[in-house]
Write an enzyme that holds these catalytic residues in place. Structure first.
Site, short mmCIF file in Angstrom:
data_model
loop_
_atom_site.label_atom_id
_atom_site.label_comp_id
_atom_site.label_asym_id
_atom_site.label_seq_id
_atom_site.Cartn_x
_atom_site.Cartn_y
_atom_site.Cartn_z
N ASP A 157 30.75 94.48 -30.23
CA ASP A 157 30.45 93.67 -31.41
C ASP A 157 31.71 93.46 -32.23
O ASP A 157 32.42 94.42 -32.54
CB ASP A 157 29.39 94.39 -32.25
CG ASP A 157 28.81 93.50 -33.34
OD1 ASP A 157 29.13 92.31 -33.36
OD2 ASP A 157 28.04 94.02 -34.17
N ASP A 206 29.34 86.62 -31.45
CA ASP A 206 30.36 87.63 -31.75
C ASP A 206 29.98 88.99 -31.19
O ASP A 206 30.38 90.02 -31.70
CB ASP A 206 30.59 87.73 -33.26
CG ASP A 206 29.31 88.11 -34.02
OD1 ASP A 206 28.23 88.15 -33.38
OD2 ASP A 206 29.39 88.34 -35.24
N LYS A 208 27.03 93.95 -47.36
CA LYS A 208 27.40 93.52 -46.00
C LYS A 208 27.16 92.04 -45.76
O LYS A 208 28.05 91.31 -45.30
CB LYS A 208 26.64 94.35 -44.96
CG LYS A 208 26.98 93.94 -43.52
CD LYS A 208 26.28 94.81 -42.49
CE LYS A 208 26.66 94.37 -41.08
NZ LYS A 208 26.00 95.21 -40.04
#
Length: 799
Positions: free
Chosen positions: A498, A737, A573
């Site tokens: 990741d 991603d 986040k």
């Protein structure tokens, strides 16, 4: 789903509704405006037409057209026109009541409406009753219409809809119980039926085909040649690029004439990956669903949450206003009402969750016995690749991904394969912010628990505390098999790598930003750098440094509660992660409320404080992001300035070529939009159509930075897929991603990800290439001193 919406009176959720609005809403609005302009003259219509004068004609038209659709679609041709008139009249009157309430007491109206929206209240009747009750309690004077007045207004609007051809009204003589009466029946006109039928058929034809395939899709040999095997299915997806939003012929031709060789090869390699349903996990999920008395992550149990019990002193059916309550009973009643409202909200959300879970289970059961299934892939206009499927997907939710595994199994043939296999398990649990050796140690130390999860996931449920619970459980099942039968074991689940805030990784690489690059792991470090925690630490400092004397009484309370709670990475986040994709300060507030407060993560706050507390903290979060992420914001600002300049100088669209060779064409035209704001049904935006070749300055400006960085991560993915193909890595689980493959090939993928990223940014300068395509653009921000080759030695770049 369309049939269910029609049965439940929610036709506005069906795809044909916008087509009907585009065709008939504006003509109804125009007729209402014309009638209102004539109300000063004498005439039989003047009295009831004047009743709607305080309302926006577009809102009245929206209510009328929506009501006609609900009335006619659900009931067919045997509908009483008078019933439709009564329904329309009642709804228009309700709209007037709410508009009056909003005008007289806007703050109270907004507070209650916002609370209804947060509870996802879909019922217009519930919305009206709640707001009307609040208006009465707060002595808001509201207009009164008699029943005949409501019916007259409704029948007048029915007549307008008949005049413009949306509905037909037919007079019939009907005998009932020996008596003859004249009835007027209403139905959709033939034109309206044709619109509804056409959209229904298109949806019915296209939806079933976005499913897994039981044989490999055809290779794409051109943008419009490949994918599905049969002509009927290819008509549903004729291109490997989604052309739906690209309406300009020149843009389509530019895409079709581009050299797409590498992109097509990458898509074809992903389409050849054989998958299968993970039957072991499917069986475990079925058992959990049957035996759980509560929901477990995405699993919705058969038993729902019980409604909060009514206070024992409250008689059944009693009206609270008619009771004399003690002070303690008043407190208990308010608490019960609040808990009941939250229970209702959870129940609504649970219904949505059940639909997703049911779709995943039905799809998995349907394809469980096939030895291999495949997915057709399509690129969006930025080059990002998507598996076209429903229910299960290598790019879906945790459960949807866990339901899949590679059809080909590979043994853990060496220590490197075992190492990555264990690291994958730790990552799936959430032990991913520590060095690799600590992750392996965590697996070794917790082997007893891991085996117990695999043996009996119902009795031993701590696996559900994992960050990705179902992927972790799938890994536990494999781990147990490997430990007990190492000689015959083959692994089939992907080991994932990741990216670390991938959008900022790309901007840092483009700008050779050593500060940002270090924060997002472009350089070697002993431990993973955590940009989210860095931002959280800055927020904590800013919160502490606030001068109490500068704060209002309310903000003093919020500051104290947030300081008591403390700042952490989860809180910030999503705000940080979405910065390269166009997030704003207002987005920060929404993320804090939705992702943190409403999940119960900050018990210091009451539910009625969530919105304002999130808004208070969002200012500090946004400032902290700007302090930590400097270079990326300068690149985004330059791209926005360039987009504005290009559109002002006459550019119809903005295009660039990604390092993979993918031709990105950004097309944003001005759209003529009628904004219909119905307080009864919520805000509705009906797109009437495009104005042709006029580009939208604001949409180009807002879209350029996220689209540009998305095109870069899409290029990196394609280049990685191609290099994996060259190195014999054929089973790939690729998200934008997050890249994965067998544990046996994970070392190859680990190195390939880094080599292709470095090669891409050594061989190209995307920002300068963009500047050189157009005349008159300023120079992009200067590059820093980051050594891009450092990515090759960075263990946590993709980890």
């Amino acid at each position: 789903m369309m049939a269910k919406n029609e049965e439940e009176g929610r036709v506005e959720s069906n795809p044909y509704t916008n087509a009907v609005f585009r065709r008939w809403l504006i003509p109804v609005r125009d007729l209402i405006e014309a009638s209102l302009a004539e109300t000063g003259r004498a005439g039989r219509r003047a009295a009831h037409v004047a009743l709607v004068k305080p309302l926006d004609p577009a809102s009245v038209a929206f209510i009328a057209v929506r009501s006609a659709l609900v009335h006619c679609v659900a009931g067919g041709d045997d509908n009483d026109a008078r019933d439709l008139g009564r329904t329309v009249g009642r709804s228009v009157y309700a709209e007037l009541v709410l508009a009056t309430f909003e005008h007289i007491n806007p703050e109270l109206f907004w507070e209650i409406s916002h609370d209804l929206d947060k509870r996802r209240s879909k019922s217009a009747r519930h919305r009206y009753n709640t707001l009307r009750h609040s208006a009465n309690e707060n002595e808001v004077p509201i207009p009164m219409w008699t029943n005949p007045e409501r019916e007259q207004v409704g029948l007048w609007l029915v007549e307008l809809m008949r005049e413009i051809g949306l509905i037909e009204v037919v007079q019939q003589r009907v005998s009932r119980k020996g008596k003859h009466r004249e009835y007027y029946f209403v139905s959709l006109s033939d034109d309206a039926k044709r619109v509804v039928s056409t959209v229904r058929e298109a949806v019915a034809m296209s939806m079933p085909f976005h499913q897994p395939c039981i044989e490999p899709p055809k290779d794409w040999v051109a943008v419009n040649d490949g994918g599905y095997h049969t002509p009927e299915m290819r008509r549903q997806m004729p291109h490997c690029i989604n052309m739906h939003r690209i309406h300009i012929r020149q843009a389509r031709e530019a895409i079709k004439s581009a050299d797409m060789g590498r992109v097509l090869e990458g898509i074809n390699h992903l389409q050849r990956v054989p998958w299968q349903i993970n039957a072991d996990l499917l069986a475990a999920v079925q058992e959990l669903s049957r035996h759980s008395k509560r929901d477990v992550a995405e699993i919705v149990s058969a038993e729902g949450e019980e409604r909060p019990p009514v206070p024992v002193w409250l008689p059944p059916g009693a009206k609270i206003k008619e009771l004399v309550l003690t002070e303690q009973q008043q407190v208990e009643f308010k608490k019960w009402k609040r808990e009941a409202a939250l229970w209702h909200n959870r129940r609504v959300q649970r219904g949505v969750k059940w639909g997703r879970f049911d779709t995943a289970m039905r799809t998995a059961l349907k394809y469980r016995d096939y030895p291999a299934i495949y997915f057709v892939y399509q690129a969006d206009f930025r080059g990002r690749l998507y598996a076209m499927t429903t229910g299960v997907s290598p790019q879906g939710s945790d459960l949807q991904k866990a339901m899949l595994r590679f059809a080909e199994g590979k043994p853990l043939h060496d220590e490197e394969a075992v190492r990555w296999f264990k690291i994958n398990g730790a990552n799936r649990f959430g032990i991913d912010k520590v060095p690799f050796e600590e992750r392996i140690k965590w697996v070794n130390d917790n082997e007893r628990f891991i085996l117990s999860y695999a043996d009996d996931p119902i009795a031993n449920r701590d696996w559900s505390e994992a960050d990705s619970p179902f992927q972790f459980l799938a890994w536990c099942i494999e781990y147990a098999e490997w430990r007990r039968r190492p000689d015959t074991f083959v692994s089939r689940i992907p080991v994932g790598f990741d990216g670390s805030c991938n959008g900022l990784q790309h901007f840092s690489a483009m700008l050779r930003d050593s500060v940002g690059g270090r924060a997002v792991n472009l350089v070697r470090a002993a431990r993973p750098n955590d940009i989210y925690q860095q931002v959280a630490d800055v927020v904590q400092r800013k919160l502490t440094d606030l001068n109490p004397s500068d704060l209002s009484e309310r903000d003093l309370v919020f500051r104290s509660k947030w300081l008591s709670h403390g700042m952490n990475r989860k809180l910030v986040k999503r705000s940080v992660m979405t910065l390269p994709y166009g997030s704003t300060r207002f987005s920060c507030a929404e993320f804090i409320e939705a992702d943190y407060l409403r999940t119960g993560s900050a018990p210091e706050f009451n539910p009625d404080e969530y919105t304002t507390a999130a808004g208070f903290l969002s200012h500090l979060v946004w400032d902290a992001i700007g302090e930590v992420v400097v270079a990326a914001t300068s690149a985004m600002a330059w791209l926005q300035k360039s987009a504005t300049s290009l559109v002002r100088s006459g550019a119809q669209q903005i295009s660039w070529t990604a390092p993979s060779g993918f031709p990105v064409v950004q097309v944003y035209n001005e759209v003529e939009v009628v904004s219909v704001r119905s307080l009864l049904f919520g805000a509705t935006r009906v797109k009437i159509g495009l104005t042709g070749d006029e580009p939208s300055k604001s949409r180009h400006k807002n879209g350029i930075a996220p689209n540009f960085v998305h095109s870069m991560d899409a290029a990196h993915l394609v280049l990685t897929v191609l290099e994996c193909k060259n190195r014999g890595v054929n089973s790939l689980a690729m998200i934008h991603d997050d890249y994965g493959t067998h544990a046996a090939d994970a070392g190859k993928l680990y190195r390939t990800i880094r080599q292709t990223f470095v090669g891409m940014y050594e061989e190209s300068d995307p920002l300068d290439s963009f500047r050189s395509r157009f005349d008159g653009l300023s120079n992009p921000p200067k590059r820093g001193d980051l050594d891009i080759k450092g990515v090759l030695d960075s263990p946590f770049f993709f980890a």
